[in-house]
Design an enzyme around this catalytic site. Structure first.
Site, mmCIF file in Angstrom:
data_model
loop_
_atom_site.group_PDB
_atom_site.id
_atom_site.type_symbol
_atom_site.label_atom_id
_atom_site.label_comp_id
_atom_site.label_asym_id
_atom_site.label_seq_id
_atom_site.Cartn_x
_atom_site.Cartn_y
_atom_site.Cartn_z
ATOM 1 N N LYS A 53 0.782 -1.266 -0.239
ATOM 2 C CA LYS A 53 0.164 0.050 0.053
ATOM 3 C C LYS A 53 0.863 1.157 0.088
ATOM 4 O O LYS A 53 0.604 2.269 -0.589
ATOM 5 C CB LYS A 53 -0.867 0.100 1.246
ATOM 6 N N GLN A 97 -4.952 -1.815 9.182
ATOM 7 C CA GLN A 97 -4.718 -3.007 8.605
ATOM 8 C C GLN A 97 -5.469 -4.163 9.304
ATOM 9 O O GLN A 97 -5.196 -4.420 10.601
ATOM 10 C CB GLN A 97 -3.254 -3.345 8.400
ATOM 11 N N ASP A 120 -11.610 2.072 3.209
ATOM 12 C CA ASP A 120 -11.904 0.634 3.076
ATOM 13 C C ASP A 120 -13.301 0.495 2.925
ATOM 14 O O ASP A 120 -13.809 -0.433 2.504
ATOM 15 C CB ASP A 120 -11.307 -0.078 4.532
#
Ligand code: NAP
Length: 285
Positions: A53, A97, A120
């Protein structure tokens, strides 16, 4: 024999679009885009994802801010960090994460992220917006799948779409996105009866189970578009999908490989969401 859907090429095209728009907005509006990536503990797979990322951020011209916290970090400490990032104007998107260590309630953390920075799209507000079709961010993996289907030139309208898996991050939102594109959608899960029969009716089959080579060629309708979201690590260290590629490619018209299919799309769509967040926060969208 199926045509292979090249997720690396499609994701590169998405990232190139994001990079081009990021550069233009920086020049014309002085907009800078920042993504905060938070990792807790030493999960090796999570470390790989976070590094990827960060690399993607650099490639599209974003600033990335990494927060690597000890495994022993408490829920309160993580919530404090999320609150700091919610208020930090350099940070347009926040990504925590997953999975988090067992002593931290993932739901509490997701719910604490400002919905405007929830790139997300896991926050209940963003999930609800997807249900009513009025959304800013789409969850990255299902959005990537939609882009891959689009790349085949397939019109989803009126097609029998079967999604196997009903997780909150893949299966359920995937089904909603296919429905919004006028597919006739069936969702299957571990309690589904006659799975093979249902699969054989699918014009578009999206598989997100997490079991290596579970869907075999004899379960696939001749000419179907097959998207394999699964990522399974075999004993020999190799990655493989939920679809048995060799038998499936003989029946499908289009199929994604693993690796090189859905995987690269997820990060590309994360970059797209982060740019959208930055534009919205700057009043440009
Ligand atoms: P998950 O939360 O474990 O959900 C798996 C789903 O599969 C569940 O709904 C489960 O049904 C269903 N299932 C399990 N066994 C089944 C069976 N025998 N028949 C039919 N359905 C069955 O997994 P996930 O997070 O959605 O991820 C699924 C896969 O996609 C994993 O391999 C994961 O690594 C991969 N993934 C890849 C990406 C990417 O970027 N490429 C992103 C996310 C996930 P129940 O609900 O009844 O238990």
């Amino acid at each position: 024999m199926a045509q292979i859907i090249d997720g690396k090429a499609v994701s590169a095209a998405v990232k190139a679009e994001v990079a081009e728009e990021t550069a233009r907005l920086r020049e014309e509006k002085g907009l800078k885009v920042g993504l905060a990536v938070v990792i807790v503990g030493n999960n090796p797979a999570s470390r790989v994802y976070v590094n990827n990322k960060k690399k993607a951020c650099e490639a599209v011209g974003f600033q990335s801010y990494e927060y690597a916290l000890e495994e022993s970090t408490t829920q309160e400490q993580l919530l404090d960090l999320v609150n700091v990032l919610n208020r930090d104007s350099r940070v347009n998107g926040i990504l925590v994460q997953l999975p988090l260590p067992g002593h931290i309630d993932e739901k509490a953390i997701i719910n604490a992220i400002s919905p405007d920075k929830d790139v997300d799209a896991f926050h209940p507000i963003n999930v609800g917006r997807i249900m009513i079709g009025d959304y800013s961010f789409l969850p990255c993996t299902p959005a990537g799948v939609m882009r891959l289907i689009e790349s085949t030139g397939t019109d989803i309208t009126g097609k029998q779409c079967v999604v196997i898996g009903r997780s909150n991050i893949v299966g359920k939102p995937q089904a909603m996105l296919l429905l919004q594109k006028n597919g006739t959608v069936t969702i299957c899960h571990s309690k589904t009866k006659n799975l093979k029969e249902i699969c054989l009716g699918a014009d578009i089959l999206v598989v997100a189970i997490g079991r290596a080579n579970f869907i075999t060629g004899d379960m696939i309708k001749e000419g179907a578009v097959v998207i394999d979201v699964g990522m399974n690590r075999l004993d020999n260290g190799k990655l493989c999908g939920d679809v048995e590629f060799e038998s499936a490619e003989k029946r499908a018209s289009f199929i994604t490989p693993v690796p090189g299919g859905v995987g690269p799309m997820t990060i590309a769509m994360l970059m797209k969401n982060t740019l959208t967040a930055a534009k919205q926060q700057a009043g440009l969208e």
